[in-house]
Design an enzyme around this catalytic site. Structure first.
Site, PDB file in Angstrom:
ATOM      1  CD1 TRP A 155     -13.174  10.836  -0.189  1.00 14.07           C
ATOM      2  CD2 TRP A 155     -12.064   9.715   1.402  1.00 14.07           C
ATOM      3  NE1 TRP A 155     -13.247   9.493  -0.486  1.00 14.07           N
ATOM      4  CE2 TRP A 155     -12.570   8.775   0.480  1.00 14.07           C
ATOM      5  CE3 TRP A 155     -11.335   9.246   2.493  1.00 14.07           C
ATOM      6  CZ2 TRP A 155     -12.377   7.405   0.626  1.00 14.07           C
ATOM      7  CZ3 TRP A 155     -11.132   7.873   2.632  1.00 14.07           C
ATOM      8  CH2 TRP A 155     -11.659   6.975   1.706  1.00 14.07           C
ATOM      9  CD  GLU A 184      -0.671   8.268   1.151  1.00 15.24           C
ATOM     10  OE1 GLU A 184      -0.234   7.879   2.245  1.00 15.24           O
ATOM     11  OE2 GLU A 184      -1.882   8.289   0.866  1.00 15.24           O
ATOM     12  CD  GLU A 207      -8.260   5.885   5.371  1.00 19.37           C
ATOM     13  OE1 GLU A 207      -7.432   4.953   5.288  1.00 19.37           O
ATOM     14  OE2 GLU A 207      -8.010   7.049   5.009  1.00 19.37           O
ATOM     15  CD  GLU A 236      -3.182   1.055   1.548  1.00 21.99           C
ATOM     16  OE1 GLU A 236      -3.626  -0.109   1.512  1.00 21.99           O
ATOM     17  OE2 GLU A 236      -3.897   2.063   1.664  1.00 21.99           O
ATOM     18  NE  ARG A 237      -2.189   5.254  -0.363  1.00 20.20           N
ATOM     19  CZ  ARG A 237      -3.134   5.536  -1.266  1.00 20.20           C
ATOM     20  NH1 ARG A 237      -2.825   5.767  -2.509  1.00 20.20           N
ATOM     21  NH2 ARG A 237      -4.393   5.566  -0.913  1.00 20.20           N
ATOM     22  CG  ASP A 262      -3.671  10.759   5.433  1.00 20.90           C
ATOM     23  OD1 ASP A 262      -2.622  10.281   5.897  1.00 20.90           O
ATOM     24  OD2 ASP A 262      -4.425  10.139   4.663  1.00 20.90           O
TER      25      ASP A 262
HETATM   26  C1  GCV Z   1      -2.932   2.281   5.112  1.00 21.57           C
HETATM   27  C2  GCV Z   1      -4.016   7.289   4.063  1.00 21.57           C
HETATM   28  C3  GCV Z   1      -3.464   6.429   2.974  1.00 21.57           C
HETATM   29  C4  GCV Z   1      -3.920   4.999   3.110  1.00 21.57           C
HETATM   30  C5  GCV Z   1      -3.493   4.502   4.481  1.00 21.57           C
HETATM   31  C6  GCV Z   1      -4.107   5.419   5.525  1.00 21.57           C
HETATM   32  C7  GCV Z   1      -3.647   5.058   6.921  1.00 21.57           C
HETATM   33  O1  GCV Z   1      -5.395   7.417   3.935  1.00 21.57           O
HETATM   34  O2  GCV Z   1      -3.836   6.945   1.745  1.00 21.57           O
HETATM   35  O3  GCV Z   1      -3.318   4.250   2.090  1.00 21.57           O
HETATM   36  O4  GCV Z   1      -3.898   3.190   4.677  1.00 21.57           O
HETATM   37  O5  GCV Z   1      -3.699   6.742   5.292  1.00 21.57           O
HETATM   38  O6  GCV Z   1      -2.722   5.687   7.397  1.00 21.57           O
HETATM   39  O7  GCV Z   1      -4.215   4.166   7.517  1.00 21.57           O
END
Ligand code: GCV
Length: 834
Positions: A560, A411, A304, A180-181, A383
């Protein structure tokens, strides 16, 4: 391959520039030139390890490896003190018999160490002593780092101890091998739903982490797959723990709170249900049977779309404590993430504010978490945006352990394609005084547990190393991993000191190299911020997709909560108590006072806290709109300047890394223009206020592709329009196999560069050829791996063709050969006189 790389280092004569892949990162142990090597002539020939734990043995072997690489000498490995001078590695306990001969700082905390030139048993020795084995390993790395940076190691008396007990990284790797990322290859831990057969890289990663004093690594995505806790997975995890163990890195995993239901055969995961607690207890027991030094769990809950205690009306403390109790018996900890927010917020309600979520959720629970639970808090309230204020929650927990979560993964800061050295950004937050009681309460002290004397606390870095040889893709991005580790060890270090150390270790000690790379790194965050996100408005990136290129409206009118609220009159989130969301009230009075008024808020955070008109005057004297225009033009120019700075090192950096960095910087400079134009044009359109310097919307050297003579190509509208010059581009129509766009050169004869702005999607590899008259002067393939399947701000990139002799009347044509879903799209050509 790895052995081959090592062999290159060992056999290389000093002073020569040898191709390097970047795999060795800052642990290159490059041969030291003869003149400097003399400095280490007095280094003893023996290294004694007083103990036989795996960590102390690793420390001994690492010292031998490092000295061998740098000095070309192989130290003798001993287990007892020889009758000659030695480097002595020992815990305070092991050194007790020699206590009469040397004094030890016995009050040192775990993982701290002493490097001391002293007599042991009457013989001159270099002592590396520590309260525990891991401290010895850290001492060895510190000694080797000094040597690699050409510092003297005689007359040492260096005591170091970590700022906080928690210094961890979180990888967000998925069991299928994706990350992820992740921007740099597949996972080093997982492949096709299992742990990789070959864990060499996992071990090498642990070595890199240990060299910085990082003592824990969570290996899987916080969006956790419950399968990680199944019976057949645990032995696989044990294999990873095995390769971490020699480096003193504790393995930990992210867990899904829904696991008892998903894989445990229960119909509930209610943290207050005794059966659920018992299930976790048994699971933890099984883990420790296989991995006695297991670190603990990381939890993302009620966020999320993740399961969480709210399903049963329970609190986050209920959930955290259930896990904490299971882990406590074995010395484990649970990190419970404060990244909890509602992503279905009603954007029409001006009082709604995602920034308030972490504090609203966790402040009321202060004092309710067990002692081995740690609330893990992102640096800012949203974030990982390019700039955010410090999260007020750091000051809002006084009877709860906390840790700061920083994102090494870029990211929202260029995804390791753009240079963005983050320690200066992190320092701003770490050093920020939240006035949480007492005379000075900077975030670093709150997070470390120092302010309120918590038993635990510290630093967590989200990292995304992958299978790409150089770990993070951009060779200069590794400075962020290094910087995180160094700040976790000592947050009082300056960003400059860190950048300089890293450069010396990674590229050598040549003064021009050190000066240039340090300067580039230090400038890079500000440069990135300048062309992507002004005045704390948050990222203007595509938050609904890649989080990469411009997507200015993507944050608006959805749940969001990453709103910047730009309209035709003004921009910014009003978070004041007087007229806004009231977020400011989460800070203590002195900080709230600063942010409550636009006048008190520093320019760089103005739009985070206030909604102002475009003509609002900043402290700098500029209007907001002119600042937006100017900063984006300056940022893009500075990105171009980075390429020039790097070029000055052409003969001082090995070819392989020189070329890799050069390619990324060239790309960045081009993409900075894409960003600049998208942001400036969008704000021009919405505000109707022209750029006082007349640049925005005027591109006298640009020839739009849609204005060229087209054969096989057809114009189309790009969405959103600001992500292409003039809102349009061209692509090969339907079944066309080959297309052409032609224009007539109408400038005076001379030398020119041409920049062809085209789109490189990841669903095809189009090819391009450029002709002047009948002469082909360049050809290339669109084969980068940018995060897009359509033409737009993510895929827009440029080809620079330099040094063309052009004459008025020349016909210049570009031939595009489409491939797959990529229809050889082109945006424009920019003509630049030499
Ligand atoms: C792991 C952001 C990122 C998500 C990440 C989330 C988090 O939203 O885009 O990819 O998920 O942060 O930190 O849980």
């Amino acid at each position: 391959m790895r052995h081959f790389i090592l062999a290159i280092f060992v056999l290389t004569a000093p002073g020569r520039l040898v191709a390097e892949t970047g795999y060795a990162a800052w642990l290159r142990y490059a041969p030291i030139d003869a003149a400097v090597r003399e400095r280490y002539d007095t280094l003893p020939a023996n290294v004694v390890a007083l103990g036989d734990s795996i960590v102390i043995k690793t420390a001994q072997a690492e010292l031998i490896r490092g000295v061998r690489g740098m000095l070309g000498r192989t130290l003798r490995a001993e287990a007892t003190l020889p009758k000659e001078s030695a480097i002595v590695l020992g815990t305070f306990a092991a050194l007790k018999p020699y206590a009469s001969t040397t004094s030890l700082p016995t009050s040192l905390k775990e993982d701290g160490f002493l490097l001391k030139s002293t007599a042991v048993n009457g013989l001159p020795c270099l002592l590396i002593a520590a309260p525990n084995d891991r401290g010895i390993l850290y001492g060895v790395f510190a000694l080797l780092s000094k040597m690699a940076r050409h510092e003297s190691v005689t007359g040492l008396n260096d005591v170091q101890q970590p700022y906080a007990p928690i210094r961890w990284v979180n990888q967000w790797d998925n069991l299928d091998g994706s990350i992820e990322r992740g921007y740099t290859g597949r996972s080093i831990f997982f492949e096709n739903g299992s742990v990789r057969a070959d864990l060499t890289r996992a071990g090498d990663y642990a070595r890199l982490l240990a060299s910085l004093g990082i003592n824990g690594c969570t290996i899987n995505n916080v969006n956790a797959d419950p399968r990680i806790l199944t019976d057949d997975f645990l032995p696989q995890l044990a294999r990873i723990a095995e390769v971490f163990r020699p480096w003193g890195v504790a393995l930990s995993i992210s867990v899904d709170l829904g696991s008892p239901r998903a894989i445990g055969g229960l119909e509930t995961f209610d943290p207050q249900d005794a059966r659920v607690g018992a299930w976790w207890g048994r699971k933890v027991e099984e883990i420790y049977q296989r991995i006695p030094d297991f670190g603990g769990f990381v939890v993302k809950a009620d966020s999320e779309g993740r399961f969480g205690p709210s399903t049963y009306g329970r609190t986050h403390a209920d959930a955290a404590n259930m896990l904490a109790r299971a882990l406590k018996l074995h010395g484990g900890v649970v990190f419970y993430r404060a990244f909890v927010y509602n992503h279905h917020l009603d954007w029409r309600d001006p009082k709604n504010d995602r920034a308030k979520a972490a504090y609203d959720n966790f402040h009321p629970l202060d004092g309710k978490f067990d002692d081995n639970a740690i609330v893990q808090i992102k640096n800012g309230p949203i974030d990982f945006q390019v700039r955010e204020p410090a999260s007020p929650l750091f000051g809002g927990l006084r009877r709860t352990n906390e840790a700061i979560e920083l994102q090494i993964t870029q990211e929202y800061t260029g995804q390791q394609r753009h240079l963005c050295f983050l320690p200066p950004a992190w320092k701003e937050v770490l050093d920020f005084d939240l006035h949480a009681g007492g005379s000075s309460t900077p975030v670093k002290d709150l997070a470390a547990g120092r302010t309120f004397h918590r038993p635990m606390g510290g630093f967590v870095g989200v990292a995304n190393v992958g299978m790409d040889t150089n770990w993070l893709g951009h060779p200069l991005a590794m400075a962020n991993l290094y910087g995180f580790g160094r700040l976790a060890w000592d947050p009082n270090l300056s960003a400059r000191a860190i950048a300089e150390e890293w450069t010396r270790l990674t590229f050598g000690n040549d003064p021009a190299v050190v000066r240039t790379i340090t300067a580039m790194q230090l400038a890079s965050w500000h440069i990135y911020e300048s062309y992507t996100g002004p005045l704390g408005a948050g990222a203007l990136t595509d938050i609904l997709g890649s989080h990469y290129g411009p997507g200015i409206e993507s944050s608006e009118r959805n749940g969001w909560g990453q709103w910047h609220r730009a309209d035709h009159e003004g921009i910014g989130m009003d978070r004041t108590v007087a007229t806004g969301t009231g977020f400011v009230a989460q800070y203590t009075a002195p900080v709230a006072k600063l942010y409550e008024s636009a006048g008190g808020t520093p320019d760089e955070l103005l739009l985070f806290f206030h909604h102002v008109t475009y003509t609002h005057e900043l402290h700098s004297g500029k209007t907001v709109i002119q600042h937006i225009y100017d900063s984006h033009y300056e940022g893009a120019e500075q990105a171009e300047e980075l390429t020039r700075q790097w070029s000055s090192l052409k003969d001082q950096v090995d070819e392989e890394r020189y070329a890799a960095v050069r390619a990324r910087l060239d790309y960045q400079a081009g993409h900075a223009i894409v960003w600049r134009d998208a942001v400036c044009n969008w704000f021009f359109r919405i505000s109707g206020i022209a750029d006082a310097r007349g640049r925005v919307g005027h591109y006298p050297n640009r020839i739009e592709a849609e204005a060229m003579q087209l054969q096989g190509y057809v114009p189309f509208d790009v969405t959103p329009p600001e992500n292409a010059s003039g809102g349009k581009a061209i692509e090969c129509s339907g079944q066309a196999q080959r297309c052409e766009a032609t224009f007539r050169f109408d400038r005076p004869a001379g030398w020119y560069d041409l920049d062809v702005e085209y789109f490189d999607q990841n669903n095809g590899e189009s090819r391009f050829r450029l002709f002047v008259g009948d002469q082909k002067v360049d050809e290339w393939a669109a084969n980068d791996h940018l995060p897009a399947t359509k033409p737009g701000g993510d895929s827009s990139t440029r080809r620079r063709i330099t040094g063309l002799a052009l004459r008025p009347g020349d016909q210049i044509h570009i031939e595009g050969i489409p491939d797959g879903g990529e229809r050889a799209p082109i945006d424009y050509v920019e003509i630049r006189a030499k």
